[in-house]
Structures are given as C-alpha cells and as structure tokens.
Design an enzyme around this catalytic site. Structure first.
Site, PDB file in Angstrom:
ATOM      1  N   HIS A  46       0.759  -1.234   0.061  1.00 37.14           N
ATOM      2  CA  HIS A  46      -0.086   0.011  -0.014  1.00 37.14           C
ATOM      3  C   HIS A  46       0.740   1.374  -0.044  1.00 37.14           C
ATOM      4  O   HIS A  46       0.619   2.235  -0.784  1.00 37.14           O
ATOM      5  CB  HIS A  46      -0.867  -0.279   1.105  1.00 37.14           C
ATOM      6  CG  HIS A  46      -1.778   1.303   1.373  1.00 37.14           C
ATOM      7  ND1 HIS A  46      -1.549   2.189   2.564  1.00 37.14           N
ATOM      8  CD2 HIS A  46      -2.831   1.711   0.845  1.00 37.14           C
ATOM      9  CE1 HIS A  46      -2.109   3.004   2.232  1.00 37.14           C
ATOM     10  NE2 HIS A  46      -3.134   3.085   1.540  1.00 37.14           N
ATOM     11  N   GLU A  49       2.197   1.610  -3.688  1.00 38.93           N
ATOM     12  CA  GLU A  49       1.256   2.475  -4.250  1.00 38.93           C
ATOM     13  C   GLU A  49       1.008   4.002  -4.085  1.00 38.93           C
ATOM     14  O   GLU A  49       1.096   4.741  -5.122  1.00 38.93           O
ATOM     15  CB  GLU A  49      -0.059   1.718  -3.990  1.00 38.93           C
ATOM     16  CG  GLU A  49      -1.178   2.435  -4.759  1.00 38.93           C
ATOM     17  CD  GLU A  49      -2.653   2.523  -3.778  1.00 38.93           C
ATOM     18  OE1 GLU A  49      -3.275   3.646  -3.820  1.00 38.93           O
ATOM     19  OE2 GLU A  49      -2.854   1.543  -3.219  1.00 38.93           O
ATOM     20  N   HIS A  50       1.224   4.506  -2.754  1.00 38.85           N
ATOM     21  CA  HIS A  50       1.421   5.982  -2.638  1.00 38.85           C
ATOM     22  C   HIS A  50       2.607   6.454  -3.201  1.00 38.85           C
ATOM     23  O   HIS A  50       2.365   7.540  -3.969  1.00 38.85           O
ATOM     24  CB  HIS A  50       1.455   6.203  -1.182  1.00 38.85           C
ATOM     25  CG  HIS A  50       0.169   6.298  -0.371  1.00 38.85           C
ATOM     26  ND1 HIS A  50      -0.634   7.411   0.261  1.00 38.85           N
ATOM     27  CD2 HIS A  50      -1.017   5.231  -0.499  1.00 38.85           C
ATOM     28  CE1 HIS A  50      -1.747   6.732   0.777  1.00 38.85           C
ATOM     29  NE2 HIS A  50      -1.998   5.688   0.338  1.00 38.85           N
ATOM     30  N   GLU A 126      -4.004   8.221   7.688  1.00 36.26           N
ATOM     31  CA  GLU A 126      -4.809   7.042   7.296  1.00 36.26           C
ATOM     32  C   GLU A 126      -5.153   6.179   8.112  1.00 36.26           C
ATOM     33  O   GLU A 126      -6.382   5.818   8.289  1.00 36.26           O
ATOM     34  CB  GLU A 126      -4.513   6.518   5.967  1.00 36.26           C
ATOM     35  CG  GLU A 126      -5.501   5.834   5.234  1.00 36.26           C
ATOM     36  CD  GLU A 126      -4.994   5.472   3.694  1.00 36.26           C
ATOM     37  OE1 GLU A 126      -5.630   4.699   3.080  1.00 36.26           O
ATOM     38  OE2 GLU A 126      -3.707   5.779   3.473  1.00 36.26           O
TER      39      GLU A 126
END
Length: 417
Positions: A46, A49-50, A126
């Site tokens: 994840h 991905e950022h 997040e």
C-alpha cells in the site's frame, strides 16, 4: 472481443474492444498485495502504491496530475491483499498518453527519502482515520480473528510500527522483488484495437526485466473463536463468519446464490427481518471474500447496544431456518436472475470491464466469458444449495467478532450457535 498476448519479457496484455464507447480504461496489475508481505514490512504494498504517485525522473507529482487533468482523464490506484492496480481512464484518442504516464510512474519513480518521510505521515493519518471508522475496522478485526497469524488475516494498510520502519532500501527491495514483468498484467477495455495496445505496451514496457521473487504461500486455516473488543462508541458492530471457497472453486456460484438470499440485497432474508420487520439495524448484510486459494463468508450488522442480543438471535434463527428448511424453487430462480442482472449491469463501463480482465488473468490465468458465467449460475440446483448450507453453518466453523460497548449477555447469545 477478448484478446490476449504475451510480450517477449513475459508481460501479459489483455484487452476487450467496446467499439460503441468513446473511452479507454487502462490498468497495470501487479500480482502482489498485503499477502506477499512479512510482519516487518506489513503495509509496504500500500505504501509503494502511494509513492508511485510522488514523482519520477521525468515528471513531478504535479506534472502527472496536470497531464491527466488536461485531457479530462481520471487516474488512481488501489491495493488489495493479492494484487495492486494503477489505472487511467481517458478518451480513446489518448491511449498512448495513458501508457506513457503509467509506464513512467511504474518504471521511473524516484522513491526519495524526503518524499517517503512526508508520505509516511499521510499514511499514519490514514491509519488513525481508519481506527475512527468502526464499521470498517470490525471487518479487519474479523479477518484477523478467523485467520490469526496468516498474512490474509492482516489488514492492508499496515501498523504504526511497521509503517514507521519504512525507508528507501526496504521499499526498493520489495519493488524489485515483485514489480517484475512476469508478475504484471496490462489490461485495457474500451474503444481500442488489441494490436495497437500491444504495440504501445511493448514500446513503453518492453525493456522491463527481472523475475518475481518466489515464495511459499500457505493456505490459511480457519480458527473458530470469539473476539469481542470493547470500544466507547455509539453502536455495536457485529461480524459472524465461516469458510467460503476460493475464486477457482466451481462452488463459488452456489455461494453467490446463498449470499444473495441470506443478506446480499434489500430483498434478502436478513435485511427484511432485521431492518424492515424489526427495525433493529440500519446496516445489515452478508458478503463473500474470495481469494486464489481460500474464502470467507461474513454476516455484518451494526446496532445499538440494547439491540445487539436480539440481532444476534435473529441472525441465528435465520441461519437455522435456511439450514433446515432450505430455499424454494421460486427463490432460486429469482436469485439467479438477480445475479445475472447485477453482473451485466456492472459491466456497462470500460472501467469495470478492465477490472474484470485484470483480476481474471492474475488469479485464474484465463478469461471466463459472460455466457460461461451465466451457464454456471443456471446450473446451481436446490440440492446443491442445501448441501453447501449444511457445510457452511457448522457450529464448529463459525467465528464471531464484536466491536463497541459490549454487554455480558451477548456471550450467551453467541454460544447458542
């Protein structure tokens, strides 16, 4: 029409031409997600991905955003437990631009430590935001409850300690292990030709090299138990789960039918009983989570603490009735038509068709036509539904997860299963 080609470097290219639309959706699918991670790098899929959006050797993050915005396009990405996808939707005249931008992002991202430090703070926010969303958090707790100790049981985003541990060498090591040609599927759907897509893909991705790091994935074992976590919030969030099947299983269509009847929509038994007739919950539903070699079936409800025991009891009664009385021929016919309608309506956009292509190629290594899916749905019999329900709702395979202000009485209700 579905087409597939494999480039000389083993990147697979799949496409579906939809000549009556003016758009193209292009997706770069990587066969890695949180399942590929270890405890020390939990959440790294994840996080990468950022970072892919934070600028390349050729373009800044702002340049990337402006290039897509200038042609009215949409760019985004998501990470799942078994794959990561980067995608762009543009007018069909801008297919090359889409490949240019995505290839630059995937092949030339800088992973600067300064950007990593900044993005770490974003991802930590997040995490904290997610902790404040109990109706989402409970599902991750539930997966971890059922598959404790297995990578599929962990959440996708990671933990505060693991995220704080991320640095450039760690990110690059993971990137080099999994962002390899033999682990990539490039999927596109819309107003395009397969030949042009392959030509452009070979131009922008043809020099990519490397091989995926081979691992030894294990199939998770369901561990029946109860996890009740107290939290000072307004509602109690409940999940009851049991084993389902993998995406490869022929029984998946029977599970889809059972899910639809039990809690898959507003006409389902759980919704009608608990929300419409009793007014005990706003949100009540069931769903399936199917992976390459395992699956879960989950029932979720959110309700006030004073209603929690009654909701659990009504869920138990609904399951008991399904197991012992089965479903009618009319219910089966209605559900089959509903599933077929949902499937066809969901595939009216180039985005949804691209997604279906990419997932199938990564998980199944083949394409299943809509006609094949419809045929498989139609093959499901009353006898098969009855047989599967007996297996699914065995008391020895049920897991219960609750989050919120829990009363002692709920323990007794759960034991009645």
């Amino acid at each position: 029409m579905y087409r597939k080609s494999t480039l000389p470097n083993n990147i697979r290219v799949v496409s579906e031409a939809i000549p009556y639309v003016k758009s193209v959706t292009l997706g770069i699918w990587i066969g890695t997600g949180s399942r590929s991670e270890q405890q020390h790098n939990h959440g790294i899929s994840h996080f990468i991905e950022h970072m892919i959006f934070k600028g390349t050797e050729n373009r800044s993050a702002k340049d990337i955003a402006e290039m897509v915005d200038e042609v009215g396009g949409q760019i985004n990405a998501f990470t799942d437990k078994e794959h990561t996808c980067y995608y762009i939707k543009v007018l069909d005249t801008h297919l090359e631009l889409a490949l240019d931008v995505l290839s630059d992002m995937l092949l030339s991202s800088k992973f600067e430590q300064e950007d990593i430090n900044r993005e770490r703070e974003v991802v930590l926010e997040e995490v904290h935001m997610y902790e404040d969303t109990p109706d989402e958090l409970v599902h991750d707790l539930h997966h971890n409850n059922i598959w404790a100790g297995h990578a599929l049981g962990r959440n996708i985003i990671g933990t505060v300690p693991s995220i704080e541990n991320f640095n450039k060498p760690l990110l690059l090591e993971y990137y080099q292990n999994f962002y390899t040609p033999d682990n990539i599927v490039i999927a596109a759907a819309g107003n395009l030709t397969h030949e042009r897509l392959v030509e452009l893909t070979n131009y922008y991705f043809g020099k990519m090299a490397g091989n995926k790091k081979q691992g030894n994935p294990t199939v998770p074992e369901l561990k029946p138990n109860q996890t009740i976590q107290s939290k000072a919030i307004e509602q109690v969030h409940l999940c009851l789960g049991t084993s389902s099947v993998s995406q490869l299983s022929p029984d998946i269509y029977t599970f889809h039918i059972i899910n639809n009847i039990l809690g898959g929509g507003i006409s389902s038994r759980l919704f009608q009983t608990i929300r419409e007739e009793k007014g005990l919950a706003y949100s009540i539903y069931s769903y399936q989570t199917n992976y390459s070699d395992a699956g879960l079936f989950t029932i979720y409800a959110g309700t006030r603490p004073s209603n929690a025991c009654q909701v659990v009891e009504l869920v138990r009664q609904t399951i008991f009735e399904l197991k012992n009385k089965g479903i009618t021929a009319r219910e089966l016919t209605k559900t089959k038509e509903q599933l077929k309608g949902n499937l066809l309506l969901a595939l009216e956009s180039s985005s949804s068709r691209m997604s279906r292509l990419g997932k199938m190629e990564l998980t199944l290594g083949k394409y299943i036509t809509l006609d094949e899916v419809v045929t498989n749905i139609d093959k499901v019999s009353l006898e098969k539904v009855h047989s599967i329900t007996q297996q699914m709702f065995n008391p020895n395979t049920l897991c219960f997860t609750a989050l919120g202000p829990i009363s002692e009485e709920i323990y007794d209700e759960v034991k009645r299963f």
